[in-house]
Design an enzyme around this catalytic site. Structure first.
Site: not given
Ligand code: ATR
Length: 275
Positions: A17, A62, A66, A78, A103, A128-129, A217, A219
């Site tokens: 950045s 970062t 956050k 909002e 983001d 991912g979540a 996401i 890079y």
């Molecule tokens: P960020 O806030 O940076 O997005 P995070 O909250 O640690 O990071 O989330 C990482 C994501 O990668 C989550 O969706 C995680 O899955 P879980 O919610 O089941 O933990 C996913 N992730 C990380 N390592 C993984 C792996 N080896 N296999 C599958 N999903 C993985």
């Protein structure tokens, strides 16, 4: 008076950045500078008051601050409030600190820059979540993408985001793999494929639909194993660099009321990352 900005995080040395924002200041002849500041969890509150006292006009936030910075701010935009996370702080005219989150918006700007705005009706799969997925999901909804599914190793985390969004569904990675041809846009939002990471791809793209859009996401590298697999299947690829540049550009615009040149920056950083 010269304005100054910063990015706070831990670790912070790797951040691209400062170079990006300082290059924009130069290009646009703005008398300002942007510095990285290493701030640990225990020092966060003191760091925020110091930035205020020392007159920073704004800063980026970062990992890992956050979410934890929120109690130290006066107001939240909002979208940042919905996301429960802030990556940009603006010092308002009256000295109050307002938190934003650019983001997810950065991701949508990047997506639409590469593939256009005409895909809003397509079923979207977010893999991912974590925090990144959350930001992207809220921003997609705000931009009119109406059919959202989240696939995650831990389904309950996906379901939590879907509940907050008020629409969509949460599924397992296995189900996502099986039903992959249903989705027109697939977004990889985990750290899979990140340089030095052992976690390479979150799911197989074997059942990818012809002509699908596949975004990542991550890079660094620009082409992750996931994107390489998608490319073999003739997908339209969106790498993670555009999201990074646009989240910075949106923050820049909140601070200074001007949108910097993102195309040139993406070109420059692409060349750097390909070296
Ligand atoms: P960020 O806030 O940076 O997005 P995070 O909250 O640690 O990071 O989330 C990482 C994501 O990668 C989550 O969706 C995680 O899955 P879980 O919610 O089941 O933990 C996913 N992730 C990380 N390592 C993984 C792996 N080896 N296999 C599958 N999903 C993985």
């Amino acid at each position: 008076m010269k304005k100054w900005f910063a990015v706070i995080g831990d670790p912070i040395a790797h951040s691209k950045s400062p170079n990006m924002h300082n290059a924009w200041f130069n290009e646009m002849e703005i008398d300002a500078s942007y510095i990285p500041i290493h701030v640990t969890n225990e020092d966060l509150e003191k760091a925020v008051s110091s930035l205020k006292v020392l007159g920073a006009s704004g800063w980026n936030v970062t990992i890992p601050h956050k979410q934890t910075i929120i109690p130290f701010l006066d107001e939240l935009d909002e979208l940042a409030e919905k996301m429960g996370a802030v990556n940009t702080v603006v010092r308002l005219q009256d000295g109050k600190l307002k938190g934003y989150n650019t983001d997810g918006l950065g991701f949508v700007h990047s997506l639409e820059e590469v593939v256009g705005k005409e895909h809003k009706e397509q079923p979207v799969l977010i893999i991912g979540a974590g925090g990144a997925a959350r930001g992207i999901a809220f921003a997609l909804k705000q931009f009119g993408y109406s059919d959202l599914t989240i696939a995650n190793r831990t389904i309950s985390r996906g379901q939590e985001i879907i509940n907050e969004l008020g629409k969509g569904q949460a599924i397992s990675l296995h189900d996502a793999e099986q039903q992959l041809n249903h989705y027109g846009i697939i977004i990889q939002s985990t750290s899979a494929g990140l340089a030095n990471s052992e976690f390479s791809v979150p799911l197989s793209l074997e059942k990818l639909r012809e002509g699908a859009i596949v975004a990542d996401i991550v890079y660094n590298p620009l082409m992750t194993p996931f994107l390489l697999e998608a490319q073999k299947k003739n997908a339209k690829i969106v790498n993670g660099l555009g999201m990074f540049v646009h989240q910075g550009a949106i923050a820049f615009n909140y601070w200074l009321g001007q949108y910097p040149n993102t195309n040139l920056m993406i070109k420059r950083l692409t060349e750097e990352l390909q070296k």
